[in-house]
Structure formats: C-alpha cells, structure tokens
Design an enzyme around this catalytic site. Structure first.
Site, PDB file in Angstrom:
ATOM      1  N   LYS A   1       5.248  -3.128   7.596  1.00  0.00           N
ATOM      2  CA  LYS A   1       3.943  -3.891   7.327  1.00  0.00           C
ATOM      3  C   LYS A   1       4.151  -4.824   8.253  1.00  0.00           C
ATOM      4  O   LYS A   1       4.845  -5.867   8.284  1.00  0.00           O
ATOM      5  CB  LYS A   1       4.425  -4.184   5.878  1.00  0.00           C
ATOM      6  CG  LYS A   1       3.044  -5.110   5.615  1.00  0.00           C
ATOM      7  CD  LYS A   1       3.419  -5.713   4.095  1.00  0.00           C
ATOM      8  CE  LYS A   1       2.359  -7.038   3.948  1.00  0.00           C
ATOM      9  NZ  LYS A   1       2.295  -7.531   2.742  1.00  0.00           N
TER      10      LYS A   1
ATOM     11  N   GLY B   1      -0.937 -14.136  -3.011  1.00  0.00           N
ATOM     12  CA  GLY B   1      -0.521 -14.696  -4.138  1.00  0.00           C
ATOM     13  C   GLY B   1      -1.366 -15.547  -5.021  1.00  0.00           C
ATOM     14  O   GLY B   1      -1.095 -16.159  -5.920  1.00  0.00           O
TER      15      GLY B   1
ATOM     16  N   ALA C   1      -2.866  -8.050  -1.331  1.00  0.00           N
ATOM     17  CA  ALA C   1      -2.956  -9.335  -1.653  1.00  0.00           C
ATOM     18  C   ALA C   1      -4.283  -9.650  -2.579  1.00  0.00           C
ATOM     19  O   ALA C   1      -5.182  -9.138  -2.071  1.00  0.00           O
ATOM     20  CB  ALA C   1      -3.073 -10.242  -0.397  1.00  0.00           C
ATOM     21  N   GLY C   2      -4.001 -10.471  -3.543  1.00  0.00           N
ATOM     22  CA  GLY C   2      -5.135 -11.000  -4.056  1.00  0.00           C
ATOM     23  C   GLY C   2      -5.338 -10.572  -5.679  1.00  0.00           C
ATOM     24  O   GLY C   2      -6.002 -10.997  -6.321  1.00  0.00           O
TER      25      GLY C   2
ATOM     26  N   ASN D   1       2.520  -7.812  -5.215  1.00  0.00           N
ATOM     27  CA  ASN D   1       3.622  -8.290  -5.674  1.00  0.00           C
ATOM     28  C   ASN D   1       3.722  -9.361  -6.835  1.00  0.00           C
ATOM     29  O   ASN D   1       3.987  -9.288  -8.062  1.00  0.00           O
ATOM     30  CB  ASN D   1       4.218  -9.002  -4.588  1.00  0.00           C
ATOM     31  CG  ASN D   1       5.798  -9.503  -4.635  1.00  0.00           C
ATOM     32  OD1 ASN D   1       6.608  -9.454  -3.471  1.00  0.00           O
ATOM     33  ND2 ASN D   1       6.259  -9.914  -5.631  1.00  0.00           N
ATOM     34  N   THR D   2       2.872 -10.565  -6.332  1.00  0.00           N
ATOM     35  CA  THR D   2       2.967 -11.868  -7.380  1.00  0.00           C
ATOM     36  C   THR D   2       2.291 -11.224  -8.751  1.00  0.00           C
ATOM     37  O   THR D   2       2.612 -11.722  -9.713  1.00  0.00           O
ATOM     38  CB  THR D   2       2.191 -12.867  -6.741  1.00  0.00           C
ATOM     39  OG1 THR D   2       2.462 -13.074  -5.381  1.00  0.00           O
ATOM     40  CG2 THR D   2       2.121 -14.025  -7.616  1.00  0.00           C
TER      41      THR D   2
END
Lengths: 266, 67
Positions: free
Chosen positions: A107, A168, A194-195, A216-217
């Site tokens: 990535k 995040g 993301a997001g 992830n987050t």
C-alpha cells in the site's frame, strides 16, 4: 445461485483472489490479542502493517505483531504511512519486501501534510511509477480526484484507494459523486481507504459500487472493537449485495403503494 | 568499531564483524527484521558474508501495527 446472487463472489487484486471485501489496519488496538480478535471477527484477509525501526535491546521473547498475525494466515499489506516523499516511500517498501521475503503487494501512501494527512498526489504518482517498474503490485491511497485516480491506474497500480474523508476522521463518505466517477472510469478495483466511521458508511461505499473498503480507526477506536468488526463485516456484505441487486429508482413526487389498490373495504 | 544503529551509536570490540555476528550481539537472533546499510538493503542470505565497516549507518526495521 448465479454469480450475481452469490454474496461470496471472489474479489481479485493483482491476480490473487479474496473472499472478503473488507481490508483492515492493525494499528491503534489495546494489545495484539485485541488486534487479532477484531481482525478475525471482521473476516478480513488483507491486513495493513507499518514499517518502523525495531526496538534494539528489547527482550526478544516479547511478542510481536507477526507472532499474533502469522503472514501465512493473512495477506500482509505493508504501508508507507508517515512518508512525505516518493523516495522515502520507495525506500520503505523495498525494506518491507526484504522483511517479508519478496512480498510484492503493497500500500503506497505519500502524505502531503501532517495535520490533515491529505495525500501528496504528485509524489504519490512519482513513487507509483518507480514501484511498478520495480515489480511491486501497488495499491495506492489517493484523493478522490477522478483524473489522478485514472493516472494512477494508467501507470500500472493494481488498485486505486481514494479517501472517503480524512484518515482517522470517521467523517464518512463526503463525496459520493466523485467516488462514482472514479468507479465508472477505472477498470482496476476501487477501494475506499480512510474516513469510514461506522457501519453505514461502509455500506454506502459498497452500494456506490466500490470493490472494497479499507479501514482501521473505525474498528480500533470503537468502544467495542470486536463488535464493530462484526458490524463492518455485515455492512460490507450488505452494501455489496445491494449494489449487485440494483436499487429501485428514486421517485421524489411519485408515491407508489405496496398494497393492492383494488378490493379496499367500502 | 563504531556503528550507528537506528540512530544510536554503538561500539563493538571486534576487528571483523559480520552481520550474522552483529545480529547475535544486539540480541535480534530469531526475530523478523530487515537491514539497510548506508541506504542499501543487505539481503538476509548475505548476513554471514557481509562485514561491517567503522562508521556504517544501519536501519533495522520490522512490521508494526498500522493502517
């Protein structure tokens, strides 16, 4: 069931096939045990990892991420998180390839700003060219700019990963129209990276026609990460099936009763 | 000889030091890592052949949790 009705239709990246369209990060968890439990609950097969200096002098019997997530059981996706130039990201991924015995799937993310973590697309494109030439299979994090997404595809990236909102941030899908343009115009997989903040965000991405979602987050920072991992698994599957099913058309001023209009009691 | 490892200078009381020996000295044996010397990756297969020079700068990296 024919292919379009089968929720477990395979998903292909750089010639490898996967069952799960959910890709997950391994950061921000309480400990390695929670990391593994959440990932296993999510059903994800591809997991991102960061490349960092090893802690010299640390007790060598102290467990590491790799002990909990053996590379034979998961597809590792080493990232370039924290890199701000093409050179730094290429250097990081060459080290990752040596670390993971010649592993090619990576990535690429080249950041432009430490506050927003917004990608620097010029450096990203330069790095992508070098990495593709060097034999890497490059999944690339980028902005939701359709022109840049197309250019990254044209230089040979195997998956384009536009942000839904800032890394995040948990702000969800802020520009579904751009994502749709990207999905329409590209032939390689498009993965929202993301997001995503909660399950409905992941469903929306999949309903738009994304091939997958990387997060992830949203899982790691949930009050109960294991439960959120399960919710995300279901939302990805639900969104994918809704996309394949083809939604009804929206009718702003045309109500249509679901029950028969004949035979109403008088 | 003095070698910089992950930004920290370390001294080794040896005239000839292979990467294989260095790894034992700094207690990394059996762990998973990759090494770069002065910007160049040292392949694992060469650890017993390549020797270190005074003033070498090493980066030793591994995989950690990340998104």
């Amino acid at each position: 069931m024919d292919k379009n009705e089968n929720q477990s239709e395979l998903f292909d990246i750089a010639g490898q096939t996967f069952n799960s369209r959910l890709l997950v990060g391994t950061g921000k968890y309480k400990d390695f045990k929670e990391t593994k439990s959440a990932i296993d609950e999510s059903g994800a097969e591809i997991v991102t990892v960061a490349i960092r200096r090893v802690n010299i002098g640390q007790d060598k019997n102290q467990p590491s991420l790799i002990d909990y997530l053996p590379p034979k059981d998961y597809t590792y996706l080493p990232n370039t998180a924290g890199c701000y130039t093409a050179d730094d990201s290429v250097r990081t991924l060459r080290l990752a390839r040596e670390l993971l015995d010649g592993h090619k799937l990576v990535k690429l993310e080249v950041l432009g700003d430490s506050e927003t973590l917004y990608p620097n697309v010029v450096e990203t494109l330069n790095a992508a060219k070098i990495l593709v030439k060097d034999g890497f299979d490059v999944m690339v994090y980028t902005s939701d700019d359709p022109i840049m997404a197309k250019q990254l595809e044209d230089v040979g990236c195997c998956a384009i990963m536009p942000l839904a909102s800032l890394i995040g941030s948990g702000m969800g899908i802020l520009n579904p129209w751009n994502l749709e343009i990207i999905i329409d115009r590209l032939s390689v997989p498009v993965i929202v990276d993301a997001g995503v903040g909660t399950a409905s965000d992941a469903s929306i991405a999949m309903e738009l026609g994304c091939d997958g979602v990387l997060m992830n987050t949203a899982i790691a920072a949930a009050k109960n990460p294991i439960l959120m991992a399960r919710a995300m698994k279901k939302s990805i599957e639900a969104g994918r099936e809704a996309f394949l099913a083809g939604r009804m058309s929206k009718k702003l001023y045309q109500a249509s009763p679901s029950s028969p209009t004949k035979g109403i009691i008088e | 000889m003095k070698i910089s490892i992950n930004g920290k200078m370390q001294s080794f009381d040896k005239e000839v030091l292979t990467f294989e020996t260095l790894i034992k000295e700094i207690n990394l044996e059996g762990r998973r890592f990759a090494i770069e010397r002065n910007g160049e990756i040292i392949p694992k297969s060469q650890f017993n052949k390549y020797t270190l020079n005074d003033g070498d700068k090493l980066e030793i990296i591994g995989a950690v949790g990340g998104g």
